[in-house]
Design an enzyme around this catalytic site. Structure first.
Site, PDB file in Angstrom:
ATOM      1  N   HIS A  97      -9.895  68.898  61.834  1.00  0.00           N
ATOM      2  CA  HIS A  97     -10.504  68.094  61.036  1.00  0.00           C
ATOM      3  C   HIS A  97     -12.091  68.663  61.587  1.00  0.00           C
ATOM      4  O   HIS A  97     -12.907  69.381  62.899  1.00  0.00           O
ATOM      5  CB  HIS A  97     -10.534  66.378  61.360  1.00  0.00           C
ATOM      6  CG  HIS A  97     -11.363  66.309  59.993  1.00  0.00           C
ATOM      7  ND1 HIS A  97     -13.079  65.745  60.182  1.00  0.00           N
ATOM      8  CD2 HIS A  97     -11.245  65.861  59.152  1.00  0.00           C
ATOM      9  CE1 HIS A  97     -13.597  64.723  59.311  1.00  0.00           C
ATOM     10  NE2 HIS A  97     -12.648  65.243  58.507  1.00  0.00           N
ATOM     11  N   GLU A 169     -11.248  70.873  53.314  1.00  0.00           N
ATOM     12  CA  GLU A 169     -12.484  70.464  53.463  1.00  0.00           C
ATOM     13  C   GLU A 169     -13.618  70.603  53.249  1.00  0.00           C
ATOM     14  O   GLU A 169     -14.296  71.135  54.534  1.00  0.00           O
ATOM     15  CB  GLU A 169     -12.300  68.702  53.996  1.00  0.00           C
ATOM     16  CG  GLU A 169     -10.781  67.930  53.898  1.00  0.00           C
ATOM     17  CD  GLU A 169     -10.922  67.367  55.052  1.00  0.00           C
ATOM     18  OE1 GLU A 169      -9.780  66.305  54.907  1.00  0.00           O
ATOM     19  OE2 GLU A 169     -10.458  67.241  56.583  1.00  0.00           O
TER      20      GLU A 169
END
Length: 266
Positions: A97, A169
């Site tokens: 992430h 993302e």
């Protein structure tokens, strides 16, 4: 993709009781939706995993961990091993992430070790990739994504591709104050990701789900879902209320069903 892949990472929010309540409510809100048509997952904080595992399983919700060490055991203070996560019912390991990469300094090599650890233990490795605002401005977004994918997935055999999920993302599109990517921009990056996966895994790369995450909300979810190369949604704070999350799922599920039917006909 033959089904919708949709889920959320609650980051460092929701304590144990709040997570349990959220999963129970989400289970009720989606009880009538076939799990054959979607992979629904939630990735809560470590402290909640053991307590909510049975709740998630009963609700047809896959449980993931926000991070994972790459060794089964050892002198790694503060890390959580794949064996520990499997013990509490985790089947998805979120890896790379942007907050792990850009706030906590993780490298592509570290993400690669974690991918291999997840695969070794039969978990789904959810590898997150994304460019910064500066990289977007410099016109190198696709190069950044290709590098993160090719280094993060280095050494993974095509036979393991079915255990991989990718989440795109954009760093500039997530978190408080994130700027949502347009559907067209997201689709262009997803197409580049799909090409890189094909180069890595051949035909098996076409079957790897690629999810979009980055300020997904009820207003832009449908437009994102309609894009040919977007195989699912990885939603942030818009999914942290069960009723609102369920509404987004109901909004996009028919769109993904139509895309899947169109592919079958073609």
């Amino acid at each position: 993709m033959s089904k919708l892949y949709i889920g959320t990472n609650t980051k460092m929010y929701k304590n144990i009781a709040q997570t349990a309540s959220f999963l129970e409510a989400l289970g009720r809100q989606t009880a009538d939706l076939s799990r054959e048509s979607m992979e629904l997952f939630v990735i809560p904080s470590y402290t909640a995993l053991d307590r909510v595992s049975a709740t998630a399983r009963a609700a047809g919700i896959r449980l993931g961990a926000q991070n994972m060490g790459w060794e089964d055991e050892g002198q790694f203070t503060g890390e959580i091993s794949p064996t520990m996560l499997a013990e509490v019912g985790v089947t998805i390991a979120e890896i790379g992430h942007s907050e792990r990469r850009h706030v906590l300094g993780e490298t592509d090599e570290m993400e690669n070790r974690k991918v291999h650890a997840a695969l070794r233990h039969g978990m789904t490795a959810l590898l997150c990739v994304g460019e910064t605002k500066a990289q977007r401005a410099h016109g190198i977004a696709d190069e950044v994504l290709r590098t993160q994918l090719k280094e993060g997935l280095f050494g993974v055999d095509a036979a393991r591709a079915e255990q991989l999920w990718i989440a795109y993302e954009p760093v500039w599109a997530i978190g408080v104050g994130g700027e949502p990517a347009s559907a067209a921009y997201a689709e262009a990056r997803h197409a580049a990701i799909r090409q890189a996966l094909f180069e890595l895994f051949g035909a098996a790369g076409a079957k790897i789900p690629v999810l979009y995450g980055g300020s997904v909300n009820p207003e832009n979810a449908a437009a994102l879902a309609a894009q040919p190369d977007i195989g699912g949604l990885f939603i942030g704070r818009s999914a942290w209320d069960a009723e609102r999350f369920a509404a987004i799922i109901r909004q996009v599920l028919p769109i993904f069903a139509d895309k899947a039917e169109g592919r079958r006909r073609s």
